[in-house]
Design a protein around this motif. Sequence first.
Motif, mmCIF file in Angstrom:
data_model
loop_
_atom_site.group_PDB
_atom_site.id
_atom_site.type_symbol
_atom_site.label_atom_id
_atom_site.label_comp_id
_atom_site.label_asym_id
_atom_site.label_seq_id
_atom_site.Cartn_x
_atom_site.Cartn_y
_atom_site.Cartn_z
ATOM 1 N N ALA A 58 22.940 -37.194 -56.386
ATOM 2 C CA ALA A 58 22.184 -37.170 -55.131
ATOM 3 C C ALA A 58 22.873 -36.209 -54.170
ATOM 4 N N PRO A 59 22.112 -35.304 -53.546
ATOM 5 C CA PRO A 59 22.742 -34.366 -52.628
ATOM 6 C C PRO A 59 23.232 -35.077 -51.374
ATOM 7 N N ARG A 60 24.294 -34.557 -50.798
ATOM 8 C CA ARG A 60 24.814 -35.128 -49.554
ATOM 9 C C ARG A 60 23.892 -34.736 -48.406
ATOM 10 N N ALA A 61 24.058 -35.408 -47.297
ATOM 11 C CA ALA A 61 23.237 -35.106 -46.118
ATOM 12 C C ALA A 61 23.570 -33.707 -45.605
ATOM 13 N N LEU A 62 22.584 -33.048 -45.039
ATOM 14 C CA LEU A 62 22.769 -31.701 -44.498
ATOM 15 C C LEU A 62 23.393 -31.755 -43.108
ATOM 16 N N THR A 63 24.242 -30.785 -42.827
ATOM 17 C CA THR A 63 24.744 -30.607 -41.466
ATOM 18 C C THR A 63 23.600 -30.005 -40.646
ATOM 19 N N GLU A 102 23.031 -26.471 -41.810
ATOM 20 C CA GLU A 102 22.407 -26.431 -43.131
ATOM 21 C C GLU A 102 20.936 -26.821 -43.043
ATOM 22 N N ALA A 103 20.617 -27.778 -42.187
ATOM 23 C CA ALA A 103 19.221 -28.194 -42.021
ATOM 24 C C ALA A 103 18.371 -27.031 -41.522
ATOM 25 N N ARG A 104 18.923 -26.216 -40.635
ATOM 26 C CA ARG A 104 18.196 -25.046 -40.125
ATOM 27 C C ARG A 104 17.924 -24.058 -41.257
ATOM 28 N N VAL A 105 18.919 -23.832 -42.114
ATOM 29 C CA VAL A 105 18.752 -22.917 -43.249
ATOM 30 C C VAL A 105 17.765 -23.514 -44.255
ATOM 31 N N ILE A 150 25.197 -20.088 -46.741
ATOM 32 C CA ILE A 150 24.504 -19.307 -45.691
ATOM 33 C C ILE A 150 24.761 -19.936 -44.329
ATOM 34 N N ALA A 151 24.724 -21.258 -44.263
ATOM 35 C CA ALA A 151 24.968 -21.945 -42.999
ATOM 36 C C ALA A 151 26.375 -21.662 -42.474
ATOM 37 N N GLY A 200 10.620 -27.268 -51.442
ATOM 38 C CA GLY A 200 11.610 -28.168 -50.898
ATOM 39 C C GLY A 200 11.443 -29.545 -51.505
ATOM 40 N N PRO A 201 12.243 -30.460 -51.138
ATOM 41 C CA PRO A 201 13.317 -30.320 -50.158
ATOM 42 C C PRO A 201 14.503 -29.571 -50.752
ATOM 43 N N TYR A 202 15.283 -28.978 -49.874
ATOM 44 C CA TYR A 202 16.442 -28.209 -50.284
ATOM 45 C C TYR A 202 17.704 -28.903 -49.821
ATOM 46 N N GLY A 203 18.683 -28.993 -50.717
ATOM 47 C CA GLY A 203 19.972 -29.594 -50.420
ATOM 48 C C GLY A 203 21.007 -28.520 -50.148
ATOM 49 N N PRO A 204 22.235 -28.917 -49.866
ATOM 50 C CA PRO A 204 23.279 -27.944 -49.539
ATOM 51 C C PRO A 204 23.587 -26.962 -50.665
ATOM 52 N N ASP A 205 23.395 -27.391 -51.904
ATOM 53 C CA ASP A 205 23.701 -26.520 -53.039
ATOM 54 C C ASP A 205 22.491 -25.773 -53.565
#
Length: 132
Positions: free
Chosen positions: A60-65, A68-71, A128-129, A82-87
């Motif tokens: 399970a992906p971790r929550a976005l900062t 990261e949420a903006r990206v 990117i974030a 989507g949805p897109y996770g940090p990786d």
Amino acid sequence: GFVVPGAPLDCDALRHRLAQTLPGWMVPATIVALTELPTTIAGKVDRRTLAAMPVRQTAAPRALTPEEARVAEAFAAILNGGPYGPDSGFAASGGDSLRAIRLLARLRRAGMGLTISELLAADSVAAIARLG
């Protein structure tokens, strides 16, 4: 990415090994081992069948900062998914050069000062974030 190994294969280890030699945007987000590639009646790889195959989620992906949420929101707008996770990787998610330019413009409007080469080299939402 899909692979037909000649022997038992640890897909996570292969992905890690590829990441040591390839730029991040070239490393598949997941690697799926198949006994054979599906083909069309003409003998070509059946890309539609591959695209429809379920791919297992390893964790399970971790929550976005917030950054990261903006990206991730920009990824979703440009890639229509989507949805897109940090990786999540831009190239692995269907990004191409034209979409990269559109993504770059969207991120710049959001206040991120990136170049196209930085965007393509970073590739993942988290990387990117960090640049922004």
